[in-house]
Motif scaffolding. Structure first.
Motif, short mmCIF file in Angstrom:
data_model
loop_
_atom_site.label_atom_id
_atom_site.label_comp_id
_atom_site.label_asym_id
_atom_site.label_seq_id
_atom_site.Cartn_x
_atom_site.Cartn_y
_atom_site.Cartn_z
N VAL A 1 0.75 -1.22 0.14
CA VAL A 1 -0.03 -0.11 -0.04
C VAL A 1 0.83 1.11 -0.11
CG1 VAL A 1 -1.83 1.13 1.09
CG2 VAL A 1 -1.57 -1.12 1.50
N SER A 2 0.60 2.05 -0.69
CA SER A 2 1.14 3.34 -0.86
C SER A 2 0.36 4.67 -0.48
CB SER A 2 1.81 3.70 -2.30
OG SER A 2 0.94 3.86 -3.20
N VAL A 3 0.74 5.79 -0.34
CA VAL A 3 -0.22 7.12 -0.10
C VAL A 3 -0.92 7.25 -1.57
CG1 VAL A 3 -0.31 9.56 0.40
CG2 VAL A 3 1.38 7.79 1.69
N SER A 4 0.01 7.21 -2.52
CA SER A 4 -0.58 7.66 -3.82
C SER A 4 -1.86 6.55 -4.29
CB SER A 4 0.39 7.46 -5.00
OG SER A 4 1.62 8.52 -4.63
N GLN B 1 -3.47 13.47 13.27
CA GLN B 1 -2.14 13.90 13.85
C GLN B 1 -0.86 13.06 13.32
OE1 GLN B 1 -4.75 13.74 16.40
NE2 GLN B 1 -5.21 15.60 15.24
N ILE B 2 -1.00 12.58 12.17
CA ILE B 2 -0.05 11.71 11.53
C ILE B 2 -0.21 11.50 10.13
CG2 ILE B 2 -1.57 9.57 11.86
CD1 ILE B 2 0.81 7.82 12.42
N SER B 3 1.09 11.52 9.47
CA SER B 3 0.97 11.41 7.93
C SER B 3 0.27 10.14 7.50
CB SER B 3 2.19 11.55 7.34
OG SER B 3 2.98 10.27 7.48
N PRO B 4 -0.34 10.02 6.55
CA PRO B 4 -0.88 8.76 5.72
C PRO B 4 0.30 7.62 5.71
CG PRO B 4 -0.93 10.43 4.17
CD PRO B 4 -0.52 11.27 5.27
N GLY B 5 1.54 8.08 5.23
CA GLY B 5 2.63 7.06 5.21
C GLY B 5 2.91 6.55 6.55
N ALA B 6 2.81 7.36 7.71
CA ALA B 6 3.23 6.76 8.82
C ALA B 6 2.06 5.92 9.31
CB ALA B 6 3.36 8.09 9.87
N TYR B 7 1.00 6.17 9.07
CA TYR B 7 -0.30 5.55 9.41
C TYR B 7 -0.15 4.19 8.91
CZ TYR B 7 -4.78 3.94 10.57
OH TYR B 7 -6.20 3.05 11.12
N ILE C 1 4.67 -1.97 21.73
CA ILE C 1 4.31 -1.05 20.69
C ILE C 1 3.41 -0.03 21.53
CG2 ILE C 1 3.13 -0.59 18.45
CD1 ILE C 1 5.94 -2.31 18.70
N ALA C 2 3.62 1.43 21.13
CA ALA C 2 2.65 2.27 21.41
C ALA C 2 1.61 2.02 21.00
CB ALA C 2 3.21 3.54 21.32
N PRO C 3 0.21 2.73 21.52
CA PRO C 3 -0.89 2.82 20.89
C PRO C 3 -1.23 3.27 19.56
CG PRO C 3 -1.16 3.66 23.11
CD PRO C 3 0.27 3.70 22.81
N LEU C 4 -1.57 2.44 18.62
CA LEU C 4 -1.91 3.01 17.18
C LEU C 4 -2.46 4.44 17.11
CD1 LEU C 4 -1.78 1.68 14.25
CD2 LEU C 4 -4.01 1.19 14.60
N HIS C 5 -1.78 5.12 16.30
CA HIS C 5 -2.52 6.51 16.16
C HIS C 5 -3.80 6.75 15.58
CE1 HIS C 5 1.91 7.34 16.14
NE2 HIS C 5 1.74 8.53 16.49
N GLY C 6 -4.70 7.69 16.11
CA GLY C 6 -5.94 7.87 15.49
C GLY C 6 -7.00 6.82 16.18
#
Length: 300
Positions: A205-208, A230-236, A295-300
């Motif tokens: 999967v990619s942002v594009s 509060q996170i970029s789509p690539g980081a998500y 692992i830290a809690p998942l963003h969003g």
């Protein structure tokens, strides 16, 4: 919208609303002084804009029953299809609405004016934009239909009835804006993005390609993700993949190569590099002591 212009010989049923209360009106009380049902025949030319202001400044609510029109507003053209309404003020210089040229069907509309309403319309436009999607069974549309079906020229209302009618319109607009506001639309897009990422977890999967799937630009998706998550789509995307990877690595039957393949990585070495960068240790080190690397809690 006070009268149809001369080049718009539409069929109009106009109902004047007269307050009969013995109480003095509230100082800034918005009222609906008249309402109308109008049918613009398909072959007619109908156009209205701020260059044809009649009377005092007021707000205009207009609802399309059947047929189709257009609203040009601040450089954007909106289709006015059945169930679509707009709420604007008549002195806005960017305002223009009209029937579809060479349309195949008559354009039937219900409308009313609100006065004083210029400031109210300007504020609601800033919050929600000019367009609302409204059910034909909504309370306010039903009220317009009932009043206009009475064959009267005048409707007398007490102050309480006038306030109730105006409040009904504002409630309908608030309900619609809660569902169709830009912020709500952004929330729906982000939910669709998250669902897409989870559904495509086994692919690269990619942002594009996520943006292409959602039919938005990469820039718009990035900006909205930052605002909502509060996170970029690539980081998500990486966050979701790494969380799934840690779950799979806890099962000793899954080799690191298998985990990489199931998460859409072409080579285990690529997966290992990404895993180390994001988790802080290699996949093998994590497998040997997962409790040491939470692992830290998942963003969003």
């Amino acid at each position: 919208m006070a009268q149809a212009p001369k080049d718009s010989p539409s069929k109009k049923e106009l109902l004047w609303v007269l307050p009969i209360s013995t109480l003095r009106p509230l100082p800034t009380q918005p009222i609906i002084p008249y309402m109308a049902r109008e049918i613009v025949e398909a072959e007619e030319k109908y156009h209205w804009g701020s260059d044809r202001v009649i009377g005092k400044p007021h707000a205009i609510f207009q609802y399309t029953v059947r047929g189709e029109g257009r609203l040009d507003y601040r450089g954007k053209t909106h289709r006015l299809t059945p169930g679509t309404a707009f709420f604007v003020h008549n002195t806005d210089p960017d305002l223009s609405y009209y029937n579809v040229p060479h349309g195949k069907e008559d354009w039937e509309i219900l409308w009313c004016n609100v006065t004083p309403g210029e400031a109210l319309a300007a504020d609601l436009i800033e919050r929600n934009g000019p367009i609302y999607n409204m059910s034909p069974d909504s309370w306010f549309i039903d009220q317009l239909r009932q009043h206009l079906a009475s064959d009267r020229d005048f409707l007398q209302q007490t102050l309480a009835e006038s306030l109730r009618l105006m409040a009904g319109l504002l409630i309908e607009l608030a309900d619609c804006s809660a569902e169709f506001s830009p912020r709500a639309a952004s929330g729906q897009m982000i939910q669709a993005f998250r669902e897409f990422v989870h559904a495509q977890i086994g692919k690269p999967v990619s942002v594009s390609n996520a943006a292409d799937h959602l039919k938005v630009s990469r820039e718009h998706l990035t900006r909205t993700c930052q605002e909502q998550l509060q996170i970029s789509p690539g980081a998500y995307i990486n966050d979701v993949k790494m969380r799934q990877a840690t779950a799979m690595l806890r099962n000793p039957q899954n080799s690191i190569k298998q985990v990489a393949h199931r998460l859409g990585y072409g080579h285990a070495s690529h997966f290992s590099r990404v895993f180390r960068r994001l988790v802080g240790v290699s996949p093998r080190e994590y497998r040997n002591a997962p409790s040491r690397h939470p692992i830290a809690p998942l963003h969003g």
